[in-house]
Enzyme design. Structure first.
Site, PDB file in Angstrom:
ATOM      1  N   ASP A  29       0.893  -1.329   0.004  1.00 55.50           N
ATOM      2  CA  ASP A  29      -0.004   0.014  -0.101  1.00 55.50           C
ATOM      3  C   ASP A  29       0.921   1.099  -0.171  1.00 55.50           C
ATOM      4  O   ASP A  29       2.168   0.922   0.276  1.00 55.50           O
ATOM      5  CB  ASP A  29      -0.926  -0.136   1.220  1.00 55.50           C
ATOM      6  CG  ASP A  29      -1.843   1.275   1.238  1.00 55.50           C
ATOM      7  OD1 ASP A  29      -2.373   1.423  -0.103  1.00 55.50           O
ATOM      8  OD2 ASP A  29      -2.435   1.485   2.243  1.00 55.50           O
ATOM      9  N   GLU A  31       0.870   5.830   0.718  1.00 51.56           N
ATOM     10  CA  GLU A  31       0.137   6.838   1.416  1.00 51.56           C
ATOM     11  C   GLU A  31       0.925   7.830   0.869  1.00 51.56           C
ATOM     12  O   GLU A  31       1.958   8.123   0.507  1.00 51.56           O
ATOM     13  CB  GLU A  31       0.378   6.959   2.889  1.00 51.56           C
ATOM     14  CG  GLU A  31      -0.124   5.852   3.782  1.00 51.56           C
ATOM     15  CD  GLU A  31      -1.432   5.635   3.783  1.00 51.56           C
ATOM     16  OE1 GLU A  31      -2.183   6.385   3.220  1.00 51.56           O
ATOM     17  OE2 GLU A  31      -1.762   4.314   4.034  1.00 51.56           O
ATOM     18  N   ASP A  86      -2.682   3.872  -6.610  1.00 50.73           N
ATOM     19  CA  ASP A  86      -1.046   3.204  -6.065  1.00 50.73           C
ATOM     20  C   ASP A  86      -0.416   3.031  -7.257  1.00 50.73           C
ATOM     21  O   ASP A  86       0.716   3.171  -7.252  1.00 50.73           O
ATOM     22  CB  ASP A  86      -1.306   2.101  -5.285  1.00 50.73           C
ATOM     23  CG  ASP A  86      -2.002   2.145  -4.001  1.00 50.73           C
ATOM     24  OD1 ASP A  86      -1.382   2.896  -3.166  1.00 50.73           O
ATOM     25  OD2 ASP A  86      -3.274   1.785  -3.972  1.00 50.73           O
ATOM     26  N   TYR A 152      -1.821   3.082  12.055  1.00 51.18           N
ATOM     27  CA  TYR A 152      -2.997   3.061  10.933  1.00 51.18           C
ATOM     28  C   TYR A 152      -2.364   2.607   9.558  1.00 51.18           C
ATOM     29  O   TYR A 152      -2.893   1.688   8.973  1.00 51.18           O
ATOM     30  CB  TYR A 152      -3.504   4.688  10.927  1.00 51.18           C
ATOM     31  CG  TYR A 152      -4.374   4.719   9.557  1.00 51.18           C
ATOM     32  CD1 TYR A 152      -5.791   4.727   9.726  1.00 51.18           C
ATOM     33  CD2 TYR A 152      -3.883   5.305   8.422  1.00 51.18           C
ATOM     34  CE1 TYR A 152      -6.732   4.960   8.704  1.00 51.18           C
ATOM     35  CE2 TYR A 152      -4.803   5.436   7.333  1.00 51.18           C
ATOM     36  CZ  TYR A 152      -6.122   5.256   7.535  1.00 51.18           C
ATOM     37  OH  TYR A 152      -6.971   5.619   6.471  1.00 51.18           O
ATOM     38  N   ASP A 156      -3.084  -1.217   7.215  1.00 47.99           N
ATOM     39  CA  ASP A 156      -3.643  -1.557   5.604  1.00 47.99           C
ATOM     40  C   ASP A 156      -3.038  -2.546   4.884  1.00 47.99           C
ATOM     41  O   ASP A 156      -3.428  -3.244   3.982  1.00 47.99           O
ATOM     42  CB  ASP A 156      -3.144  -0.270   4.794  1.00 47.99           C
ATOM     43  CG  ASP A 156      -4.009   0.770   5.231  1.00 47.99           C
ATOM     44  OD1 ASP A 156      -5.131   0.630   5.818  1.00 47.99           O
ATOM     45  OD2 ASP A 156      -3.683   1.938   4.664  1.00 47.99           O
TER      46      ASP A 156
END
Length: 369
Positions: A29, A31, A86, A152, A156
């Protein structure tokens, strides 16, 4: 909550990548932050191979090349959720795309979870865990990141790694695993291509309103705007907005004073670009005019033909227990109808290819459009 490794130097990244090369599945993932920029700004990369959960800091690691190379292994399955953005990040920062892409949102749709299920809801349904969404608006570029933000981010990939085997089993039972990888291949196609300035005008909203001559002006304006956006890393709308480009193409101001009279441009845009816009408009090629943008939806019979295709695909989707949006979105239907009405001379549309074609081709051929 699994412990995680925070990677903030090249040596640690090399060691991590060496370990990950032993894996056959990697959950990933990213961010990022996107406000005014053309490209999203990468703030964090989360990775988990079932042994080591790592958070890679791209603002501290100076050379991510080993990691980008890892993602391009032919035998590595890369698992992401709703990964379109992504993939854009990977293309921009790593000039790479996964070879075997498993999008868990698409996989979930093919497993009966419904179309477009969010990550938190998928975790809740598969693992009976409610995720804290408190950090969803984090500025991932700001440092230092708090413990809450890091946990957090780690969630993911931790939970997605647990969900993956469940989806995999369901897909194997329904013989749909190949469909997911087919979708992954389709989603990565063209991602590494440079933005095309010559066709940028086709993506300007309401371009269909313009005549061929006006489109010639829009073409040079849209190409200039794209070049500005790329050079300054600005979202297109922060250079000049679509409606202003349309107005410029229609009015064709001949001088700076003409530009200043236009209400469609902001005062800032006038100050920054007035001289340039006049020059750009004068560069339009009026000897080789673009074809008018054909608006299929305005043609006689469009609504009835669209409805017939939609009804047909709806029946197919229900019979196959596949979300209609995945088989035949509005765009898919539009592409199919355009292909039919243009004499079926171009490449078959998406709805007729791959696993979709296996479900739809024979039924669609029976329609009289």
């Amino acid at each position: 909550m699994l412990p995680f490794t925070y990677i903030e130097d090249d040596a640690s990244l090399s060691e991590l990548v060496e370990q990950y090369h032993q894996a056959s599945v990697l959950v990933l993932d990213t961010e990022f932050v996107r406000t005014r920029t053309y490209y999203a700004r990468l703030g964090l990369i989360q990775v988990y191979d079932g042994k080591t959960l790592a958070l890679i800091d791209p603002l501290e690691v100076s050379d991510l090349t080993p990691f980008w190379a890892l993602l391009q292994r032919d035998d590595l399955i890369t698992v992401l959720h709703s990964c379109s953005e992504d993939l854009e990040v990977l293309a921009n920062y790593g000039q790479c795309q996964p070879k075997q892409l498993f999008d868990s949102q698409i996989a979930a749709a093919l497993c009966g979870f419904g179309h477009g299920i969010g990550y938190a809801k998928l975790v809740e349904q598969c693992l009976n865990i409610s995720l804290d969404k408190g950090e969803s608006r984090t500025d991932w570029i700001k440092r230092p990141l708090t413990d809450a933000q890091l946990h957090y981010a780690a969630n993911d990939v931790e939970y997605l790694y647990q969900i993956y085997p469940q989806l995999l089993d369901k897909l194997k039972q329904s013989e749909r695993l190949a469909w997911v990888f087919e979708e992954g291949e389709r989603m990565t196609q063209g991602r590494l291509d440079a933005p095309d300035g010559e066709t940028a005008y086709l993506r300007v909203k309401n371009g269909f309103q313009l005549t061929s001559q006006q489109l010639a002006y829009l073409k040079v304006l849209a190409k200039w705007r794209l070049e500005q956006a790329l050079a300054k890393d600005l979202a297109l709308g922060f250079v000049v907005k679509d409606h202003a480009l349309i107005a410029l193409a229609k009015k064709r101001p001949q001088s700076v004073s003409d530009i200043y009279k236009m209400s469609e441009l902001t005062e800032q845009e006038k100050r920054r670009h007035a001289k340039t816009l006049v020059a750009v408009l004068k560069s339009a090629d009026l000897q080789n005019l673009p074809q008018p943008i054909d608006v299929l939806a305005l043609k006689p019979g469009y609504k009835s033909a669209f409805k017939a295709i939609k009804n047909c695909l709806t029946c197919i989707a229900e019979a196959a227990d596949v979300p209609m949006e995945l088989i035949g979105s509005k765009r898919h239907i539009h592409e199919y109808l355009q292909w039919v009405w243009e004499g079926k001379t171009s490449e078959p549309p998406l709805v007729l290819t791959g696993w979709r074609g296996e479900l739809t081709a024979s039924k669609l051929e029976q329609l009289s459009l």
